[in-house]
Design a protein around this motif. Sequence first.
Motif, PDB file in Angstrom:
ATOM      1  N   LYS A   1      93.154 107.563  21.363  1.00  0.00           N
ATOM      2  CA  LYS A   1      92.674 107.944  20.886  1.00  0.00           C
ATOM      3  C   LYS A   1      93.366 107.268  19.106  1.00  0.00           C
ATOM      4  O   LYS A   1      93.296 106.898  18.738  1.00  0.00           O
ATOM      5  CB  LYS A   1      91.710 109.056  20.612  1.00  0.00           C
ATOM      6  CG  LYS A   1      90.415 109.883  21.233  1.00  0.00           C
ATOM      7  CD  LYS A   1      90.889 111.251  20.794  1.00  0.00           C
ATOM      8  CE  LYS A   1      89.752 111.873  21.702  1.00  0.00           C
ATOM      9  NZ  LYS A   1      89.194 112.977  21.544  1.00  0.00           N
ATOM     10  N   ALA A   2      94.376 107.991  19.208  1.00  0.00           N
ATOM     11  CA  ALA A   2      96.287 107.688  18.520  1.00  0.00           C
ATOM     12  C   ALA A   2      96.079 106.673  18.292  1.00  0.00           C
ATOM     13  O   ALA A   2      96.062 105.857  17.393  1.00  0.00           O
ATOM     14  CB  ALA A   2      97.007 108.083  18.826  1.00  0.00           C
ATOM     15  N   LEU A   3      96.008 105.644  18.972  1.00  0.00           N
ATOM     16  CA  LEU A   3      96.624 103.745  19.383  1.00  0.00           C
ATOM     17  C   LEU A   3      95.306 103.441  18.562  1.00  0.00           C
ATOM     18  O   LEU A   3      95.574 102.240  17.752  1.00  0.00           O
ATOM     19  CB  LEU A   3      96.541 103.565  20.613  1.00  0.00           C
ATOM     20  CG  LEU A   3      96.562 102.274  21.086  1.00  0.00           C
ATOM     21  CD1 LEU A   3      97.588 101.757  20.267  1.00  0.00           C
ATOM     22  CD2 LEU A   3      96.923 101.860  22.441  1.00  0.00           C
ATOM     23  N   ALA A   4      93.682 103.795  19.050  1.00  0.00           N
ATOM     24  CA  ALA A   4      92.357 103.220  18.514  1.00  0.00           C
ATOM     25  C   ALA A   4      92.096 103.805  16.579  1.00  0.00           C
ATOM     26  O   ALA A   4      92.339 102.317  16.282  1.00  0.00           O
ATOM     27  CB  ALA A   4      91.270 103.600  18.835  1.00  0.00           C
ATOM     28  N   SER A   5      93.229 104.620  16.406  1.00  0.00           N
ATOM     29  CA  SER A   5      93.094 104.628  14.996  1.00  0.00           C
ATOM     30  C   SER A   5      93.722 103.920  14.686  1.00  0.00           C
ATOM     31  O   SER A   5      94.209 103.674  12.372  1.00  0.00           O
ATOM     32  CB  SER A   5      93.475 105.804  14.410  1.00  0.00           C
ATOM     33  OG  SER A   5      94.661 106.316  15.025  1.00  0.00           O
ATOM     34  N   LEU A   6      94.816 103.043  14.964  1.00  0.00           N
ATOM     35  CA  LEU A   6      95.670 101.669  14.329  1.00  0.00           C
ATOM     36  C   LEU A   6      94.748 100.658  14.399  1.00  0.00           C
ATOM     37  O   LEU A   6      95.585  99.642  13.490  1.00  0.00           O
ATOM     38  CB  LEU A   6      97.006 101.454  15.349  1.00  0.00           C
ATOM     39  CG  LEU A   6      98.198 103.132  14.945  1.00  0.00           C
ATOM     40  CD1 LEU A   6      99.770 103.370  16.035  1.00  0.00           C
ATOM     41  CD2 LEU A   6      98.325 103.440  13.281  1.00  0.00           C
ATOM     42  N   LEU A   7      93.882 100.613  14.588  1.00  0.00           N
ATOM     43  CA  LEU A   7      93.833  99.149  15.423  1.00  0.00           C
ATOM     44  C   LEU A   7      92.452  98.978  14.661  1.00  0.00           C
ATOM     45  O   LEU A   7      91.684 100.553  13.898  1.00  0.00           O
ATOM     46  CB  LEU A   7      93.441  99.249  16.660  1.00  0.00           C
ATOM     47  CG  LEU A   7      94.217  98.612  17.244  1.00  0.00           C
ATOM     48  CD1 LEU A   7      93.936  99.195  18.724  1.00  0.00           C
ATOM     49  CD2 LEU A   7      95.380  97.955  17.589  1.00  0.00           C
ATOM     50  N   PRO A   8      92.083  98.047  13.882  1.00  0.00           N
ATOM     51  CA  PRO A   8      90.837  97.796  12.718  1.00  0.00           C
ATOM     52  C   PRO A   8      89.461  97.907  13.676  1.00  0.00           C
ATOM     53  O   PRO A   8      88.998  97.854  14.353  1.00  0.00           O
ATOM     54  CB  PRO A   8      91.015  95.616  12.562  1.00  0.00           C
ATOM     55  CG  PRO A   8      91.549  95.183  12.960  1.00  0.00           C
ATOM     56  CD  PRO A   8      92.341  96.647  13.861  1.00  0.00           C
ATOM     57  N   SER A   9      88.299  98.297  12.922  1.00  0.00           N
ATOM     58  CA  SER A   9      87.037  99.142  13.039  1.00  0.00           C
ATOM     59  C   SER A   9      86.071  97.010  12.856  1.00  0.00           C
ATOM     60  O   SER A   9      86.773  96.039  12.265  1.00  0.00           O
ATOM     61  CB  SER A   9      86.455  99.945  12.192  1.00  0.00           C
ATOM     62  OG  SER A   9      85.970  98.998  11.337  1.00  0.00           O
ATOM     63  N   ALA A  10      85.084  97.078  13.804  1.00  0.00           N
ATOM     64  CA  ALA A  10      84.609  95.771  13.913  1.00  0.00           C
ATOM     65  C   ALA A  10      84.245  95.170  12.636  1.00  0.00           C
ATOM     66  O   ALA A  10      84.640  93.930  12.351  1.00  0.00           O
ATOM     67  CB  ALA A  10      83.569  96.338  13.859  1.00  0.00           C
ATOM     68  N   ASN A  11      84.478  95.781  11.281  1.00  0.00           N
ATOM     69  CA  ASN A  11      83.843  95.322  10.355  1.00  0.00           C
ATOM     70  C   ASN A  11      85.063  95.602   8.991  1.00  0.00           C
ATOM     71  O   ASN A  11      84.339  95.696   7.777  1.00  0.00           O
ATOM     72  CB  ASN A  11      82.215  96.525   9.542  1.00  0.00           C
ATOM     73  CG  ASN A  11      81.327  95.716  10.596  1.00  0.00           C
ATOM     74  OD1 ASN A  11      81.568  94.311  11.150  1.00  0.00           O
ATOM     75  ND2 ASN A  11      80.599  96.859  11.056  1.00  0.00           N
ATOM     76  N   SER A  12      86.040  95.979   9.493  1.00  0.00           N
ATOM     77  CA  SER A  12      87.145  96.224   8.632  1.00  0.00           C
ATOM     78  C   SER A  12      87.700  94.821   8.077  1.00  0.00           C
ATOM     79  O   SER A  12      87.652  94.171   8.179  1.00  0.00           O
ATOM     80  CB  SER A  12      88.104  96.694   9.408  1.00  0.00           C
ATOM     81  OG  SER A  12      89.312  95.840   9.924  1.00  0.00           O
ATOM     82  N   ALA A  13      87.831  95.182   6.119  1.00  0.00           N
ATOM     83  CA  ALA A  13      88.465  93.731   5.710  1.00  0.00           C
ATOM     84  C   ALA A  13      89.604  93.787   5.824  1.00  0.00           C
ATOM     85  O   ALA A  13      90.815  94.505   5.661  1.00  0.00           O
ATOM     86  CB  ALA A  13      87.877  93.945   4.320  1.00  0.00           C
ATOM     87  N   GLY A  14      90.254  92.711   5.797  1.00  0.00           N
ATOM     88  CA  GLY A  14      91.963  92.230   5.909  1.00  0.00           C
ATOM     89  C   GLY A  14      92.495  92.491   7.165  1.00  0.00           C
ATOM     90  O   GLY A  14      91.672  93.377   8.347  1.00  0.00           O
ATOM     91  N   GLY A  15      93.790  91.949   7.083  1.00  0.00           N
ATOM     92  CA  GLY A  15      94.116  91.821   8.649  1.00  0.00           C
ATOM     93  C   GLY A  15      93.947  90.862   9.749  1.00  0.00           C
ATOM     94  O   GLY A  15      92.821  89.851   9.113  1.00  0.00           O
ATOM     95  N   LYS A  16      94.727  90.522  10.593  1.00  0.00           N
ATOM     96  CA  LYS A  16      94.713  89.350  10.589  1.00  0.00           C
ATOM     97  C   LYS A  16      94.088  89.482  12.201  1.00  0.00           C
ATOM     98  O   LYS A  16      93.035  88.504  12.586  1.00  0.00           O
ATOM     99  CB  LYS A  16      95.922  88.597  11.722  1.00  0.00           C
ATOM    100  CG  LYS A  16      96.541  88.579  10.244  1.00  0.00           C
ATOM    101  CD  LYS A  16      98.265  87.597  11.336  1.00  0.00           C
ATOM    102  CE  LYS A  16      99.683  87.329   9.987  1.00  0.00           C
ATOM    103  NZ  LYS A  16     100.289  87.231  10.385  1.00  0.00           N
ATOM    104  N   ALA A  17      93.695  90.745  12.829  1.00  0.00           N
ATOM    105  CA  ALA A  17      92.377  91.172  13.607  1.00  0.00           C
ATOM    106  C   ALA A  17      91.946  91.985  13.000  1.00  0.00           C
ATOM    107  O   ALA A  17      91.528  92.447  12.528  1.00  0.00           O
ATOM    108  CB  ALA A  17      93.589  92.233  14.792  1.00  0.00           C
ATOM    109  N   LYS A  18      90.295  91.473  13.351  1.00  0.00           N
ATOM    110  CA  LYS A  18      89.208  92.231  12.919  1.00  0.00           C
ATOM    111  C   LYS A  18      88.205  93.285  13.027  1.00  0.00           C
ATOM    112  O   LYS A  18      87.168  93.407  12.921  1.00  0.00           O
ATOM    113  CB  LYS A  18      88.031  90.599  12.889  1.00  0.00           C
ATOM    114  CG  LYS A  18      88.438  89.599  11.809  1.00  0.00           C
ATOM    115  CD  LYS A  18      89.161  90.121  10.040  1.00  0.00           C
ATOM    116  CE  LYS A  18      89.502  89.211   9.319  1.00  0.00           C
ATOM    117  NZ  LYS A  18      89.767  89.561   7.899  1.00  0.00           N
ATOM    118  N   SER A  19      88.935  92.942  14.587  1.00  0.00           N
ATOM    119  CA  SER A  19      88.130  94.251  15.651  1.00  0.00           C
ATOM    120  C   SER A  19      89.366  94.437  16.799  1.00  0.00           C
ATOM    121  O   SER A  19      90.273  94.119  16.750  1.00  0.00           O
ATOM    122  CB  SER A  19      86.976  93.787  16.602  1.00  0.00           C
ATOM    123  OG  SER A  19      87.589  93.207  17.612  1.00  0.00           O
ATOM    124  N   THR A  20      89.018  96.318  16.887  1.00  0.00           N
ATOM    125  CA  THR A  20      89.904  96.102  17.447  1.00  0.00           C
ATOM    126  C   THR A  20      89.636  96.181  19.452  1.00  0.00           C
ATOM    127  O   THR A  20      90.456  95.461  19.555  1.00  0.00           O
ATOM    128  CB  THR A  20      88.830  98.108  18.367  1.00  0.00           C
ATOM    129  OG1 THR A  20      88.967  98.434  17.350  1.00  0.00           O
ATOM    130  CG2 THR A  20      89.322  98.723  19.103  1.00  0.00           C
TER     131      THR A  20
END
Length: 315
Positions: A199-218
């Motif tokens: 849970k803590a790790l997933a909170s640091l990863l982007p969601s599927a629709n997040s804007a910005g960041g080089k990786a666009k989804s968990t």
Amino acid sequence: MTRTDTFSSDHLDFPGAETLMAAGRVAPPKAETVAAAQAALRAAIERDTEAAAVTPSAARPRRRAGLARLFFRPRVVVTALAAAVAAGVVVYPALTESDSAPAQPPQAASAKAFLNDMAQVAASAPATKAPYWKTTLNLTVPADGEKESTHTRYLDRKGKTTEVNPDGSSKVAFTARAYTVGDRSLDWNQLDKLPTDPKALASLLPSANSAGGKAKSTFDNATALLGESPAGPDLRAGLYRVLAGLPGVEVVGPAKDTTGRRGTALEWNTASTTVRLIINPKTGDLLEETETAPRTGALQARYTYLANTPVDHIA
């Protein structure tokens, strides 16, 4: 185990018990065997407690390619599984040596159970103190006009990289933060400090629709870290548990990657992409990730991880 052991007849009241007793004492099972049997049992329990969630995910943008950038179960079922582990018998259907995948995935192999199994396998690996991390990636991205090519990178803990190009030439550079985690870029040492609780790790990863960041989804970010980074055993286990918690992932069954290495295939379907992962169930290594168009099957990208391992020297 022998007939003189102090087990009651109730404990050995299952099909094959006589054969098991006649086999005498056996060597302890391998870690992956135990994990596999546990996964099969968990999957059987899941089928009685909940329906599998296969909610389609949002459209999944491709990540930038390349290195350059318990319900009670009948006692006979539970005891038989435990006996199979004690006898060193691999019960996970995905470990078959068949050259081709079955038309339908094995009933005992839910994606959640398999990925949690891989987390246990990954966590059992030893940590490394090697000075370098080597990643070799065979890459094909037709949409970008890229032909098949192989890239190798050696990284040390100070961020110095040696990249070996497809033509054999090499380049030395300093990449202080080479690994993307959500919107952050981290170095090898910082990866070691990431939380491993899913849970803590997933909170640091982007969601599927997040804007910005080089990786666009968990999903993207977790698989990139599994395939291309020096994530330690606990972090790799956490990443697999993050993937186990995502909806829409399904087990396909035994498969081979493009180099002929055997593994277990999983698929994740979105509106724009079908992603297939092939994982070695004995080691927990991600062997290959392939992205195809969901209707036509046209190849969008293929990442074949030929090496992702600690090394003592730059070859």
